[in-house]
Design a protein around this motif. Sequence first.
Motif, PDB file in Angstrom:
ATOM      1  N   LEU A 151      11.300 -31.936  10.577  1.00 44.79           N
ATOM      2  CA  LEU A 151      11.005 -32.452  11.873  1.00 44.79           C
ATOM      3  C   LEU A 151      11.384 -33.797  12.210  1.00 44.79           C
ATOM      4  N   THR A 161      10.546 -24.496   9.023  1.00 43.52           N
ATOM      5  CA  THR A 161      10.479 -25.413  10.155  1.00 43.52           C
ATOM      6  C   THR A 161       9.320 -25.242  10.796  1.00 43.52           C
ATOM      7  N   ARG A 173      11.030 -30.338  16.887  1.00 40.22           N
ATOM      8  CA  ARG A 173       9.844 -30.574  17.288  1.00 40.22           C
ATOM      9  C   ARG A 173       9.433 -30.335  18.739  1.00 40.22           C
ATOM     10  N   GLU A 220       1.515 -30.199  10.302  1.00 38.27           N
ATOM     11  CA  GLU A 220       1.189 -31.604  11.102  1.00 38.27           C
ATOM     12  C   GLU A 220      -0.111 -31.097  11.877  1.00 38.27           C
ATOM     13  N   GLN A 221      -0.104 -30.042  12.852  1.00 37.95           N
ATOM     14  CA  GLN A 221      -1.316 -29.794  13.624  1.00 37.95           C
ATOM     15  C   GLN A 221      -2.497 -29.462  12.795  1.00 37.95           C
ATOM     16  N   ARG A 234       7.329 -27.454  19.979  1.00 34.28           N
ATOM     17  CA  ARG A 234       6.053 -27.578  21.014  1.00 34.28           C
ATOM     18  C   ARG A 234       6.511 -26.631  22.096  1.00 34.28           C
ATOM     19  N   TYR A 259       5.584 -27.768  11.363  1.00 35.92           N
ATOM     20  CA  TYR A 259       4.920 -28.406  12.474  1.00 35.92           C
ATOM     21  C   TYR A 259       3.551 -27.904  12.455  1.00 35.92           C
ATOM     22  N   HIS A 306       4.609 -23.700  21.300  1.00 37.50           N
ATOM     23  CA  HIS A 306       3.014 -23.833  20.769  1.00 37.50           C
ATOM     24  C   HIS A 306       2.432 -24.271  21.985  1.00 37.50           C
TER      25      HIS A 306
END
Length: 758
Positions: free
Chosen positions: A142, A255, A160, A262-263, A164, A259, A167
């Motif tokens: 990312l 990928t 990213r 990270e969350q 997002r 992400y 997301h």
Amino acid sequence: MARGLQDKAILFLLDNFEQVTPAATVIADLLHVSPEISFLVTSRTPLHIIGEYEYAVGPLEFPPANTVHGDQSELMEYSAVRLFVERCKAASRSFDPTPEMAQTIGEITRLLDGLPLAIELAAARIKIFSLSALRARLNDRLALLTGGPRDQPARLQTMRDAIRWSHDLLNPREKVVFRRLSVFVDSFSLEAAEAVVSAPITDEERAFLRQYGADPGTGDALPNLMEHVQSLLDKSLLQMPPAVQDDIRLRMMLTIQEYGAEQLQRADETLLMRVRSLRFFHHDLRDVDEVLVGRDQKLWLARLDLELGNVRRGIETASEHPQAFGEAGIVLASVMWRYWLIRGQVIEGARLLEQMLGYRDVMDLPVKTEALARNHLGNLRLELGDHTRASIHYRDSLALYRSISDRDGIADELNNLGLVQMIEGSHDLARESLEESLAIRRDKGEPRNLPATLSNLGDLALNEGDFEQAERFHAEGLRIRRDIGNLRGIALSLYSLGTIAWSRDDFELARIMLEEGLEFQAKVDDPYCLACIMLALARLDLVRGDAIQAVDRLHRSLDILQKMGSRRVMTEVIEAIAQAAERFGFHREAVRLFGTTTSVRAEQNIGIAGRFRRDNERTLTSLRRNVSAEVFEREFVVGERQVLNQAAAEAIQLTAYIRERAMSGDVAEPVSDGAFDAVVAFTRGRELGLTKREQQVLGLLVRGESDKEIADRLSIAPRTAMTHVSNILAKLDVNRRAAAASYALREGLVDPSRIEEA
């Protein structure tokens, strides 16, 4: 609008419909009143209305993992590779892919999941990074995948932002499920998802997390997990790979997983999910050691292939928190030992189990758990050729089992110690250990482990030249393994029985046994079994005069053992390669290889069976005749100073060279030093069914003459010459002219002094 569209045939194109999904009901109403109109809709989620046909737009095709691509044109058949190369050339005019880059390019596209946007963003970085540097930076995708074209929407300028975009369309519970599922590596089952993701946080978990400064804000249970999973599938944030034996699995693209991780970290739930994952796999795989010798062996191997990333992650989590989860980590690393062995990952398995046992002093470990783990570590160390450390682990395990009077465990360790003693040539000690183990196992009446002791006793009898006793032990072991459905065990028993038949010069029975063993090996895809059977078949080839095929099999066998890190059989394979090398005239190379194996056997106290010793001595005698004493001594000393891995690398290069020459048709076995006897040659030829004319043709074939040249010399038609050659190959039971030439020279069917005649 509906009235205006009645009776009209119109195609509407709607893009990015995921932003207005509630409007799907409007489309449904229009379709109901105006059946002639159609809608072509792009969306990150289905509309879920009647009459909808879904066409999933998947990623570009990329090369599978662990695939070697020496041919660049073959690699370019993958659409992801073509896009990557095209965009690299657009970004840098100096970019010119070479065959050496093929593997790295394939791996980059795989790590990018074949996603076009990710590929384009990565390719743009070729201006400042080499391919290898670009591959290394994909560990943080990312951060790398940014800087898209300015004329694109913001969501398409970085990966990213692209993720997002999807997301942010999730509801709060879906976001929780999404980030928690990112804890899994590669793929996961629905059962794992339910156990790890949806349960509420317990007081015990919260207390543990607080010790490490973690405090997840959300502790409630997540009901209706399957509905959330389905929604993530609809939105392409989860994938469903092909099922294995009805085992439904899910995965995140790498990928997207990054992400999600990270969350997960932002929500302070990473440690919680990793601990839950460790606990799930510790419990779920607790009996895997036993099922890997049963009828479901192949199914479980396939499942463990898929779970391997999760198992590694679980052991890593345990090693980071040994006081709390050390026992779970030891059990998980321990029960996987048979998988590590079958799949040729012995080095990794030994390293992980040894690492976990290194934390023994900081945990309260049950005696039986420790004894079993040390036994399994001994098994892996033995396979790596480290007899001394294997024996230490077996003796430690035996002492632990004796301390709790565990007869099954005692029988296991006596069997394993007997195997080490047999390898080291201490036959009396081996017999004592193995017979005590056999007595315990027969008394217990549990058949699963009995064949291992029977097999070791059979090998001991074979080493001592008692073929009848060896056959009885191995035949009993084979019957038991057939009854319980141990496919790998069946293959190994057939390998042993084939070796016994070879030792008794019953070559046809040996072939039948070994070829059946190959069939069972293929059912479990066991590289160790394959390497052993290739070795046995190569020995059979050498006896039957097909040294070229023997070299091919030995090359495959040694290549497998090198990749596995398995050294136990490697010495025998290298010695067989030295025997084959001597036949092809590679005398100095053969002497060096024997120098290494002789040194290894002496240093590690490895014994050698009678038939194998005689074959080695016969070859060494021939080598001494073919090179001077000075050359023999010098090359032998060079070999003695090599480690086994160096000799293996040299042997691989040698067999590769012989194979290459054989494919070009310009290699045959060297001439024997023995005097040619025409009467013996004629009689032997008659025994093989060769006519006088066929013996004449064979003599010309050995000299390398073609069918036309043979026809000209014997004043016969070329087709007749071809027929004679076909008959000769059939009668000698070989399938190539070079093999027939090798056989004829070895068996004295032709006069070697006349080979160079014009």
